[in-house]
Enzyme design. Structure first.
Site, PDB file in Angstrom:
ATOM      1  N   TYR A 142       0.276  -0.981   0.469  1.00 45.24           N
ATOM      2  CA  TYR A 142      -0.218   0.060  -0.267  1.00 45.24           C
ATOM      3  C   TYR A 142       1.137   1.442   0.512  1.00 45.24           C
ATOM      4  O   TYR A 142       0.076   2.586  -0.052  1.00 45.24           O
ATOM      5  CB  TYR A 142      -0.735   0.012   0.989  1.00 45.24           C
ATOM      6  CG  TYR A 142      -2.359  -0.967   1.062  1.00 45.24           C
ATOM      7  CD1 TYR A 142      -2.178  -1.501   0.319  1.00 45.24           C
ATOM      8  CD2 TYR A 142      -2.717  -1.312   2.420  1.00 45.24           C
ATOM      9  CE1 TYR A 142      -3.039  -2.601   0.083  1.00 45.24           C
ATOM     10  CE2 TYR A 142      -4.056  -1.707   2.461  1.00 45.24           C
ATOM     11  CZ  TYR A 142      -4.037  -3.454   1.266  1.00 45.24           C
ATOM     12  OH  TYR A 142      -4.807  -3.990   1.627  1.00 45.24           O
ATOM     13  N   LYS A 189       4.080 -14.712   3.931  1.00 47.51           N
ATOM     14  CA  LYS A 189       4.229 -15.450   2.365  1.00 47.51           C
ATOM     15  C   LYS A 189       5.753 -16.490   2.269  1.00 47.51           C
ATOM     16  O   LYS A 189       5.997 -15.446   0.743  1.00 47.51           O
ATOM     17  CB  LYS A 189       3.360 -14.903   1.101  1.00 47.51           C
ATOM     18  CG  LYS A 189       3.071 -15.864   0.102  1.00 47.51           C
ATOM     19  CD  LYS A 189       1.725 -16.963  -0.086  1.00 47.51           C
ATOM     20  CE  LYS A 189       1.893 -17.749  -1.205  1.00 47.51           C
ATOM     21  NZ  LYS A 189       1.053 -18.581  -1.344  1.00 47.51           N
ATOM     22  N   ASP A 221      -2.027 -18.659   2.511  1.00 42.47           N
ATOM     23  CA  ASP A 221      -2.915 -18.993   2.086  1.00 42.47           C
ATOM     24  C   ASP A 221      -3.591 -20.152   2.485  1.00 42.47           C
ATOM     25  O   ASP A 221      -5.349 -20.603   2.894  1.00 42.47           O
ATOM     26  CB  ASP A 221      -2.685 -20.006   0.821  1.00 42.47           C
ATOM     27  CG  ASP A 221      -1.354 -20.182   0.621  1.00 42.47           C
ATOM     28  OD1 ASP A 221      -0.358 -20.086   1.534  1.00 42.47           O
ATOM     29  OD2 ASP A 221      -0.819 -21.703  -0.467  1.00 42.47           O
ATOM     30  N   ASP A 245      -5.504  -7.017   5.534  1.00 44.30           N
ATOM     31  CA  ASP A 245      -6.606  -6.531   5.129  1.00 44.30           C
ATOM     32  C   ASP A 245      -7.729  -7.580   4.600  1.00 44.30           C
ATOM     33  O   ASP A 245      -8.721  -7.639   5.232  1.00 44.30           O
ATOM     34  CB  ASP A 245      -6.390  -5.359   3.984  1.00 44.30           C
ATOM     35  CG  ASP A 245      -7.568  -4.691   3.383  1.00 44.30           C
ATOM     36  OD1 ASP A 245      -8.245  -4.377   4.033  1.00 44.30           O
ATOM     37  OD2 ASP A 245      -7.179  -4.406   2.125  1.00 44.30           O
ATOM     38  N   ASP A 249     -11.167  -9.100   6.556  1.00 43.71           N
ATOM     39  CA  ASP A 249     -12.559  -8.968   6.620  1.00 43.71           C
ATOM     40  C   ASP A 249     -13.232 -10.400   6.416  1.00 43.71           C
ATOM     41  O   ASP A 249     -14.638 -10.387   6.172  1.00 43.71           O
ATOM     42  CB  ASP A 249     -12.473  -7.933   5.039  1.00 43.71           C
ATOM     43  CG  ASP A 249     -12.858  -6.949   5.083  1.00 43.71           C
ATOM     44  OD1 ASP A 249     -12.377  -6.311   5.616  1.00 43.71           O
ATOM     45  OD2 ASP A 249     -12.948  -6.659   3.499  1.00 43.71           O
TER      46      ASP A 249
END
Ligand code: NAD
Length: 356
Positions: A142, A189, A221, A245, A249
């Site tokens: 970001y 990751k 994942d 993020d 959610d």
């Protein structure tokens, strides 16, 4: 206690839900003998309309001068459908995080028993689930370099982390794990990404300083899959900006609705407390938005920024009582909820105040 709180409603349902959040803060001040003063400031689309800037200087000055900030949401469909817009509401949000040094985003996923049925996950898998996410907030893809090349036909964003950025959020998560079940899950990751290998290296290096905390590493994942399969396996979780993020959610479905989840963004200066949901233009102005995420954000504000634990718990108990009494906003109601128990934003606020 005397404190100055800045209300930053922002866009869409931000205005509607922070109105209820502020009413709850007022009632707490009255009940517990505190003196809260307030100011308001613009951010996002409403700030662009008024000043041309999604984070006007006046707002930043007010933010720095306050003891805590109750935030609504930013965003407007006008920009969502126009990727070429140069000035965007979200720029205000990202700049605020950077300017205030808000590097740690805390997202408690607390499940109220009464809402077990509102989740799309089976109640027997969910019951007792209680997770605290630490999402890094001022780094990652970001904030890394991004560019369009090749006449606009190619684009890249850079996922970037420095050791000190990982270390400061990891320490907050380790400390929190100590006060809970002493388990910390770090999500990355590292099998593919270099920035994730650095992330894991920092966590591993810190772990011996917290010998009482058991550390588990998961790839993003696998973590996304496990969160649905076995959410009770999660307790304190620390992860980067992008993975956090998405994962939080996903976790909002555990709590039944985006309208139930609060967050705290803390770091170098004034803390910002906000629902995890956005400006929800599909329901803006209809008076149906669930104000409980904003109310629970106010509870976090009292606890984290002011150290007012009993006051914070009084708010959570009031939310619990209202849900136990069967009241629901539309987003957390189901086909069995009686029509007279389905409340709009203001009516839900009024029920909460009765319980405070
Ligand atoms: P959203 O969170 O606004 O809405 C997603 C869905 O959840 C919608 O159907 C909405 O009606 C529902 N919902 C959200 N909050 C609710 C509440 N309190 N009560 C009842 N229902 C609720 O996400 P979106 O639709 O993807 O984005 C809308 C805008 O918000 C976009 O412009 C986006 O950029 C922005 N956004 C801002 C933030 C923020 O300010 N922190 C976060 C996410 C999205």
């Amino acid at each position: 206690m005397k404190k100055h709180i800045l209300i930053v409603p922002g866009d869409g349902i931000g205005q509607e839900v922070t109105t209820v959040g502020k009413q709850v803060l007022d009632r707490i001040a009255e009940k517990f003998g505190h003196e809260f003063t307030y100011d308001e400031a613009l951010i996002g689309h409403v700030a662009i309309e008024a000043t041309g800037d999604p984070l006007p200087e006046e707002t930043l000055v007010k933010m720095r001068a306050s003891d805590a900030i109750l935030f609504g949401a930013v965003g407007h469909p006008k920009y969502d459908n126009d990727p070429s817009a140069k000035v965007r509401p979200e720029q205000g949000l990202l700049r605020m995080r950077k300017e205030l040094g808000l590097y740690a985003n805390l997202r408690p996923i607390k499940l109220f028993d009464e809402l077990l049925e509102a989740s799309s996950i089976k109640p027997e898998i969910l019951k007792g689930c209680d997770i605290l996410f630490f999402r890094e907030l001022t780094g990652d893809v970001y904030f890394g370099k991004r560019e369009r090349l090749d006449d606009g036909n190619t684009a890249y964003d850079t996922m970037i982390y420095s050791k000190y950025e990982v270390e400061r959020i990891a320490r907050k998560a380790f400390e929190a794990a100590r006060t809970r079940s002493k388990k910390l899950m770090s999500v990355d990751k590292a099998n593919v990404l270099e920035s994730s290998r650095l992330w894991r290296e920092v966590i591993q290096k810190l772990a011996p300083e917290y010998p009482d905390v058991e550390v588990e590493h998961q790839f993003i994942d696998a973590a996304a899959m496990l969160l649905i399969k076995d959410p009770r396996r999660f307790d304190v979780v620390v992860t980067g900006n992008l993975f956090g993020d998405i994962l939080t959610d996903e976790a909002s479905q555990i709590a039944g609705s985006m309208g139930m989840l609060a967050s705290a963004s803390v770091g170098d200066s004034t803390g910002v407390y906000e629902p995890i949901h956005g400006s929800a233009h599909d329901i803006t102005g209809k008076g149906v938005a669930n104000p409980l995420a904003s109310v629970l954000s106010a509870a976090l504000l009292l606890d984290i920024s002011f150290g007012l634990k009993a006051e914070s718990e009084a708010i959570i108990a009031a939310v619990d009582a209202v849900l136990k009494a069967g009241f629901r906003t539309r987003d957390i109601a189901n086909s069995e909820t009686p029509a007279d128990k389905i409340l709009g934003t203001d009516a839900m606020g009024a029920e909460l105040l009765k319980n405070l």
